[in-house]
Scaffold this motif. Structure first.
Motif: not given
Length: 151
Positions: A65-68, A137-139, A106-115
């Protein structure tokens, strides 16, 4: 107007949205018919916006998760409308808020992993219309998920 019985109904449904009308009625001290009527009124008034499963993102391979924070170059109606539509259409952006002051969104983004997040950032976030600056900002740990408003 929402009274204490409606609030009690909302509390129970917030905790268990799959509760049957019979079980809900027993919990709030009503018979089934009036409980069902109140439930339908809460739904038709838009107090209850819907029902959905609470899915653990990590369990489906989306544990990153990242907050953008997004600042737009210019804040005009056309730019905001296009930006907001693109954000709403993107399934990896799971929450989005327009803010007063800096930044604009403010956006909350989800992904598999950092790459995977980096690929998403490079391909999707940087191509959003009107973007001047993105700050991620990484959660580290989720302490509390959206549990709904206190009722």
């Amino acid at each position: 107007m929402i009274d204490h019985v409606d609030r009690n109904i909302l509390r129970h449904l917030r905790d268990d949205g799959r509760m049957t009308a019979t079980a809900l009625a027993a919990k709030v001290g009503l018979t089934v018919a009036p409980c069902h009527r109140r439930l339908r009124e809460l739904e038709s008034a838009g107090v209850i916006r819907g029902y959905r499963a609470d899915i653990d993102p990590a369990a489906v391979g989306l544990g990153f998760e990242a907050i953008v924070f997004v600042t737009l170059r210019q804040v005009d109606r056309a730019t905001m409308e296009i930006f907001e539509n693109r954000v709403a259409e993107n399934p990896n952006i799971v929450e989005a808020q327009r803010l007063f002051g800096e930044p604009d969104y403010l956006l909350k983004v989800i992904a598999e992993d950092l790459p995977a997040y980096q690929r998403f950032y490079d391909a999707e976030l940087t191509s959003l219309p009107g973007v001047e600056r993105l700050t991620s900002t990484l959660v580290m740990k989720n302490l509390k998920s959206n549990t709904g408003p206190p009722v």
